[in-house]
Scaffold this motif. Structure first.
Motif, PDB file in Angstrom:
ATOM      1  N   GLN A 371       0.791  -1.263   0.130  1.00 48.02           N
ATOM      2  CA  GLN A 371       0.385   0.039  -0.474  1.00 48.02           C
ATOM      3  C   GLN A 371       0.418   0.892  -0.148  1.00 48.02           C
ATOM      4  OE1 GLN A 371      -1.899  -0.697   3.489  1.00 48.02           O
ATOM      5  NE2 GLN A 371      -3.719  -2.106   2.100  1.00 48.02           N
ATOM      6  N   PHE A 372       1.798   1.053   1.099  1.00 47.47           N
ATOM      7  CA  PHE A 372       2.773   2.427   0.680  1.00 47.47           C
ATOM      8  C   PHE A 372       3.333   2.653  -0.708  1.00 47.47           C
ATOM      9  CE2 PHE A 372       7.823   3.525   1.211  1.00 47.47           C
ATOM     10  CZ  PHE A 372       6.945   5.407   2.326  1.00 47.47           C
ATOM     11  N   VAL A 392       2.132  -0.095 -12.540  1.00 48.50           N
ATOM     12  CA  VAL A 392       0.703  -0.640 -12.789  1.00 48.50           C
ATOM     13  C   VAL A 392       1.868  -1.537 -12.956  1.00 48.50           C
ATOM     14  CG1 VAL A 392      -1.121  -2.155 -13.127  1.00 48.50           C
ATOM     15  CG2 VAL A 392      -1.647   0.351 -12.746  1.00 48.50           C
ATOM     16  N   ARG A 393       2.459  -1.600 -13.822  1.00 47.60           N
ATOM     17  CA  ARG A 393       3.455  -3.029 -14.265  1.00 47.60           C
ATOM     18  C   ARG A 393       4.552  -3.035 -12.911  1.00 47.60           C
ATOM     19  NH1 ARG A 393       3.789  -1.120 -18.717  1.00 47.60           N
ATOM     20  NH2 ARG A 393       2.178  -1.961 -20.787  1.00 47.60           N
ATOM     21  N   ASP A 394       4.339  -2.038 -12.315  1.00 45.04           N
ATOM     22  CA  ASP A 394       5.882  -2.004 -10.739  1.00 45.04           C
ATOM     23  C   ASP A 394       5.134  -2.753  -9.356  1.00 45.04           C
ATOM     24  OD1 ASP A 394       8.042  -1.825  -9.299  1.00 45.04           O
ATOM     25  OD2 ASP A 394       8.686   0.458 -10.115  1.00 45.04           O
ATOM     26  N   ILE A 395       3.707  -2.492  -9.408  1.00 42.92           N
ATOM     27  CA  ILE A 395       3.366  -2.997  -8.807  1.00 42.92           C
ATOM     28  C   ILE A 395       2.916  -4.805  -8.140  1.00 42.92           C
ATOM     29  CG2 ILE A 395       0.716  -3.095  -7.458  1.00 42.92           C
ATOM     30  CD1 ILE A 395       2.525  -0.537  -6.147  1.00 42.92           C
ATOM     31  N   VAL A 396       2.396  -4.659 -10.006  1.00 43.18           N
ATOM     32  CA  VAL A 396       2.226  -6.516  -9.569  1.00 43.18           C
ATOM     33  C   VAL A 396       3.166  -6.961  -9.530  1.00 43.18           C
ATOM     34  CG1 VAL A 396       1.421  -7.863 -11.013  1.00 43.18           C
ATOM     35  CG2 VAL A 396      -0.190  -5.011 -11.162  1.00 43.18           C
ATOM     36  N   GLN A 397       4.294  -6.563  -9.841  1.00 44.13           N
ATOM     37  CA  GLN A 397       5.702  -7.552  -9.822  1.00 44.13           C
ATOM     38  C   GLN A 397       6.346  -7.208  -8.857  1.00 44.13           C
ATOM     39  OE1 GLN A 397       7.863  -7.906 -12.292  1.00 44.13           O
ATOM     40  NE2 GLN A 397       9.484  -8.907 -10.795  1.00 44.13           N
ATOM     41  N   VAL A 410      -5.512 -11.298  -2.899  1.00 46.38           N
ATOM     42  CA  VAL A 410      -5.377  -9.803  -2.015  1.00 46.38           C
ATOM     43  C   VAL A 410      -4.766  -8.368  -2.208  1.00 46.38           C
ATOM     44  CG1 VAL A 410      -6.018  -8.884   0.328  1.00 46.38           C
ATOM     45  CG2 VAL A 410      -6.259 -11.482   0.389  1.00 46.38           C
ATOM     46  N   TYR A 411      -3.938  -8.396  -2.151  1.00 44.42           N
ATOM     47  CA  TYR A 411      -3.651  -7.827  -2.628  1.00 44.42           C
ATOM     48  C   TYR A 411      -3.817  -6.574  -4.269  1.00 44.42           C
ATOM     49  CZ  TYR A 411      -0.065  -7.105   0.596  1.00 44.42           C
ATOM     50  OH  TYR A 411       0.816  -6.697   2.371  1.00 44.42           O
ATOM     51  N   ILE A 412      -3.206  -7.693  -5.191  1.00 45.07           N
ATOM     52  CA  ILE A 412      -4.145  -7.447  -6.528  1.00 45.07           C
ATOM     53  C   ILE A 412      -5.464  -7.008  -6.012  1.00 45.07           C
ATOM     54  CG2 ILE A 412      -5.186  -9.152  -8.799  1.00 45.07           C
ATOM     55  CD1 ILE A 412      -2.237  -8.308  -8.521  1.00 45.07           C
ATOM     56  N   LYS A 413      -6.985  -7.396  -5.239  1.00 45.55           N
ATOM     57  CA  LYS A 413      -7.496  -7.094  -5.426  1.00 45.55           C
ATOM     58  C   LYS A 413      -8.103  -5.648  -4.841  1.00 45.55           C
ATOM     59  CE  LYS A 413     -10.519 -11.188  -4.754  1.00 45.55           C
ATOM     60  NZ  LYS A 413     -11.194 -11.042  -6.369  1.00 45.55           N
ATOM     61  N   ASP A 414      -6.870  -5.833  -4.289  1.00 45.63           N
ATOM     62  CA  ASP A 414      -7.088  -4.088  -3.351  1.00 45.63           C
ATOM     63  C   ASP A 414      -6.624  -2.714  -4.188  1.00 45.63           C
ATOM     64  OD1 ASP A 414      -7.245  -1.894  -0.162  1.00 45.63           O
ATOM     65  OD2 ASP A 414      -4.839  -2.117  -1.067  1.00 45.63           O
ATOM     66  N   SER A 415      -5.537  -3.526  -5.119  1.00 45.64           N
ATOM     67  CA  SER A 415      -4.589  -2.910  -6.044  1.00 45.64           C
ATOM     68  C   SER A 415      -5.776  -1.967  -7.276  1.00 45.64           C
ATOM     69  CB  SER A 415      -3.709  -3.304  -6.275  1.00 45.64           C
ATOM     70  OG  SER A 415      -2.844  -3.187  -5.404  1.00 45.64           O
ATOM     71  N   ALA A 416      -6.582  -2.854  -7.483  1.00 45.43           N
ATOM     72  CA  ALA A 416      -7.245  -2.668  -8.568  1.00 45.43           C
ATOM     73  C   ALA A 416      -8.519  -1.230  -7.970  1.00 45.43           C
ATOM     74  CB  ALA A 416      -8.232  -3.840  -9.207  1.00 45.43           C
ATOM     75  N   LYS A 417      -8.601  -1.750  -6.908  1.00 42.65           N
ATOM     76  CA  LYS A 417      -9.740  -0.497  -6.469  1.00 42.65           C
ATOM     77  C   LYS A 417      -9.601   0.619  -6.237  1.00 42.65           C
ATOM     78  CE  LYS A 417     -12.671  -3.029  -3.296  1.00 42.65           C
ATOM     79  NZ  LYS A 417     -12.476  -3.936  -2.521  1.00 42.65           N
ATOM     80  N   ARG A 418      -8.144   0.340  -6.172  1.00 43.39           N
ATOM     81  CA  ARG A 418      -7.106   1.832  -5.831  1.00 43.39           C
ATOM     82  C   ARG A 418      -7.414   2.325  -6.826  1.00 43.39           C
ATOM     83  NH1 ARG A 418      -2.776   1.139  -0.355  1.00 43.39           N
ATOM     84  NH2 ARG A 418      -3.996   3.980  -1.110  1.00 43.39           N
ATOM     85  N   LEU A 426      -4.809  -6.630 -14.443  1.00 43.78           N
ATOM     86  CA  LEU A 426      -3.888  -6.805 -12.853  1.00 43.78           C
ATOM     87  C   LEU A 426      -3.743  -8.874 -13.068  1.00 43.78           C
ATOM     88  CD1 LEU A 426      -4.785  -4.526 -10.156  1.00 43.78           C
ATOM     89  CD2 LEU A 426      -3.301  -4.382 -11.836  1.00 43.78           C
ATOM     90  N   PHE A 427      -4.791  -9.712 -12.402  1.00 45.40           N
ATOM     91  CA  PHE A 427      -4.698 -10.833 -12.688  1.00 45.40           C
ATOM     92  C   PHE A 427      -3.873 -11.377 -14.569  1.00 45.40           C
ATOM     93  CE2 PHE A 427      -7.731 -10.994  -9.096  1.00 45.40           C
ATOM     94  CZ  PHE A 427      -6.942 -12.031  -8.542  1.00 45.40           C
ATOM     95  N   LEU A 428      -4.340 -11.236 -15.813  1.00 43.13           N
ATOM     96  CA  LEU A 428      -3.258 -11.164 -15.979  1.00 43.13           C
ATOM     97  C   LEU A 428      -1.861 -11.452 -16.352  1.00 43.13           C
ATOM     98  CD1 LEU A 428      -5.435 -10.085 -18.845  1.00 43.13           C
ATOM     99  CD2 LEU A 428      -5.310 -12.486 -18.496  1.00 43.13           C
ATOM    100  N   GLU A 429      -2.024  -9.652 -16.043  1.00 41.76           N
ATOM    101  CA  GLU A 429       0.070  -9.175 -15.859  1.00 41.76           C
ATOM    102  C   GLU A 429       0.675 -10.355 -14.853  1.00 41.76           C
ATOM    103  OE1 GLU A 429       3.848  -7.143 -16.327  1.00 41.76           O
ATOM    104  OE2 GLU A 429       1.462  -7.614 -17.151  1.00 41.76           O
ATOM    105  N   LEU A 430      -0.079 -10.138 -13.639  1.00 44.55           N
ATOM    106  CA  LEU A 430       0.500 -11.369 -12.494  1.00 44.55           C
ATOM    107  C   LEU A 430       0.687 -12.844 -13.013  1.00 44.55           C
ATOM    108  CD1 LEU A 430       1.070 -11.221  -9.208  1.00 44.55           C
ATOM    109  CD2 LEU A 430      -1.438 -12.847  -9.306  1.00 44.55           C
TER     110      LEU A 430
END
Length: 642
Positions: A371-372, A392-397, A410-418, A426-430
């Motif tokens: 989150q930070f 987005v790529r950096d976060i998913v990385q 959980v992180y993917i769902k939260d990140s997508a919302k924010r 995001l799941f495809l990139e993950l």
């Protein structure tokens, strides 16, 4: 001091009463045939810590730790395996028997002991110069006190002072009987071209660097000359006893509180550690200015999975450190961050607050790392579409580095919302990143292995729990391996012998192995003992292991949290696996093979999909069909309907 003999180790284990050893550190209450208590490794209100006298093991369900009394001392007191054995030997009045090391081992050991002896002498000398020398008190001691360190803290961290004069320490060390070349190997002195020695740290205040067991392995020195052209801080060079990448400053002083709090604060400098420690934050360590390494992370992981970083850099400096933090995530650590006010570092923050206020601040301002990082990158990217895509790529990385699949989701769902972006993207990139990482790992594995390239182990991610088929088979090997069985094999002669022998032979014939790392270690040990000596090792052998991870896993196999009660006294009879062991062994082996065949077929299908050359494709197709035929035959043996 030599190596403790194998027979002496066995006597120590045999004499140990686990509830007596553990009972010296944990308040235990008898509960049926077991003892229970509050976990000494985590803060809990409901007891989940068990000691089982009949099996001579402990198991802590809150932290996952477990093993023998020796393992407990290693985990709770952070003793080495030999030190834990010596502690128990002393308790039960067992005389330690030792055997000589080999000539090469003895030589290396003598060198290490000589280096440690010189460092111990240096520690004593620098302390005397700090407290007893007029110059040491007026310069060195005054500096530490000006930094806000009280005398108790200075002594706790064994701080010192190196007198001015280019060879003061070398001279007193040589006069005390230490060899010049050994002093040089510690890095305390430097050999000059004319054959004389010059001190590395002269005129500096000294910060001893301790090993986890408390021995001094190196030093850090800070110059007090503001206009000096020399480096502000100097560290000992690497030696046979000091490897920067494998050391965390303050770990020796912090280890007990890290275990007790199940958390560690990570900072950058010596004074950061000391100031926080003095203010009651004792679970703190430092990388001492070096980039965080895998070895340092694994040192921490032995004590806790929870790491909180205190950042004192500007925004650019913080972002530059993100890549290194991914290493923590990759090792399964739970990472949090406390961003400090502008212009503050952990040292100044600690001095500006009272102990209770400092702890409250750290707990209140603590943020989840992902989150930070997301908040930090959003500020940089703003409304720039290209930068937002990179963000987005950096976060998913970073999320892709996390071994826990549920936590990733959980992180993917939260990140997508924010980020206000579809979860699917995001799941495809993950999945792409995970697949790319797996291919790299697989390529490296294939380059290193000498095995037939057709026998491929598919591992989609680092699992924290073993696959169920492996778990079942390992339980049989360790708990029932020496039991006699008569196994009726379809379309073959019956097997009469020990269960472990049948399993090892079957897996060896098909060249199959375990994938879960700890199980692989155990299986390899079982296989070597059986192949070389025809001996089947049981759970007790591994409970006594000096590898705490192995001991904890085996303890978990021996203790089931949910069947510790004596159910038969309550007229509840649970069928035992041993009652139908022969059928259970056969089915477990076949199911294990089935899983492995599925993995091999999957890998073969991937190869087929990528093969263009017709001749090569026909050869691959034949192998693929052979695997399918083997699978179908196995299904029939399992009485399955295709």
């Amino acid at each position: 001091m030599g190596r403790i003999t194998a027979s002496c180790i066995e006597r120590i284990h045999d004499a140990t009463v686990v509830e007596e050893v553990v009972g010296e550190f944990v308040q235990l209450k008898k509960s049926g045939s077991t003892f229970r208590g509050l976990s000494p490794f985590s803060n809990e209100k409901t007891p989940s810590f068990y000691v089982v006298p009949s099996k001579q093991i402990f198991k802590d369900f809150s932290s996952g730790k477990g093993g023998s009394a020796v393992t407990f001392l290693m985990e709770h007191e952070q003793m080495t395996y030999p030190d834990a054995l010596r502690w128990i030997a002393k308790k039960y009045h067992i005389e330690i028997e030792e055997e000589a090391y080999s000539e090469e081992e003895d030589e290396n050991r003598n060198i290490r002991e000589s280096l440690l002896a010189v460092n111990s002498f240096a520690l004593k000398t620098f302390s005397e110069w700090l407290w007893e020398d007029d110059l040491g008190r007026s310069i060195g001691l005054a500096y530490f006190r000006e930094r806000g360190f009280n005398d108790e803290t200075i002594k706790k961290f064994e701080l010192g002072f190196h007198l001015e004069g280019r060879s003061n320490f070398s001279d007193v060390a040589i006069d005390a009987g230490y060899k010049p070349d050994v002093i040089e190997q510690t890095g305390l002195s430097i050999l000059r071209e004319d054959g004389s020695y010059i001190d590395r740290f002269w005129g500096r205040v000294m910060f001893p660097i301790h090993s986890m067991s408390g021995r001094v392995i190196g030093f850090g020195g800070r110059t007090l000359k503001t206009k000096s052209k020399t480096a502000k801080y100097l560290n000992s060079p690497e030696s046979q006893i000091y490897y920067k990448s494998k050391v965390l400053y303050g770990l020796f002083q912090a280890k007990k509180m890290i275990v007790r709090n199940d958390q560690c604060y990570l900072v950058e400098g010596y004074t950061d550690v000391i100031s926080l420690f003095q203010q009651g934050i004792e679970n703190v360590v430092s990388t001492s200015g070096t980039a965080l390494t895998i070895e340092q992370i694994r040192l921490l992981k032995r004590l806790t999975r929870n790491v909180t970083l205190l950042y004192d850099g500007d925004a650019a400096g913080i972002r530059a450190s993100f890549r290194g933090i991914d290493l923590l995530l990759e090792e399964g650590m739970l990472v949090r961050v406390v961003p400090l006010p502008e212009g503050q570092d952990p040292d100044t923050l600690a001095k500006a607050m009272k102990p209770e206020g400092l702890l409250d601040y750290l707990e209140t301002e603590e943020l989840d790392f992902i989150q930070f990082k997301l908040d930090s990158l959003i500020q940089v990217a703003a409304d720039d579409p290209i930068q937002r895509a990179e963000m987005v790529r950096d976060i998913v990385q970073s999320i892709s580095k996390i071994p826990d699949a549920i936590l990733r989701e959980v992180y993917i769902k939260d990140s997508a919302k924010r980020l206000e972006i579809e979860e699917k993207s995001l799941f495809l990139e993950l999945n792409r990143l995970i697949d790319t990482g797996n291919r790299k790992i697989e390529k490296q594995r294939q380059e290193l292995t000498l095995k037939d390239s057709m026998v491929v182990e598919k591992k989609t991610e680092i699992d924290t729990r073993p696959p169920s088929a492996e778990d079942t088979l390992m339980r049989i090997l360790l708990l029932n391996g020496i039991d006699e069985v008569k196994i009726e094999i379809p379309d073959d002669d019956p097997f009469i012998g020990r269960a472990g022998e049948f399993i090892l032979n079957e897996l060896n014939f098909d060249q199959l192995e375990f994938v879960f790392p700890i199980y692989k270690i155990i299986y390899d040990t079982l296989k070597i003992a059986f192949d070389k000596h025809g001996k089947l090792l049981d759970a007790n052998h591994f409970i006594r292991s000096n590898d705490s991870e192995v001991a904890a896993i085996v303890a978990e196999l021996l203790v089931d949290k949910y069947v510790l009660a004596d159910w038969e006294k309550k007229n509840i009879y649970i069928p035992k696996r041993e009652d139908k062991l022969s059928n259970h062994v056969l089915e477990s082996v076949f199911r294990f093979k089935e899983i492995k065949l599925k993995e091999m077929i999957f890998e073969k299908q991937l190869i087929l999909d990528k093969t263009i050359n017709e001749k090569e494709r026909l050869a691959q197709l034949k192998d693929f069909n052979d695997l399918i035929a083997i699978r179908n035959s196995l299904f029939k043996k399992l009485n399955r309907i295709l």
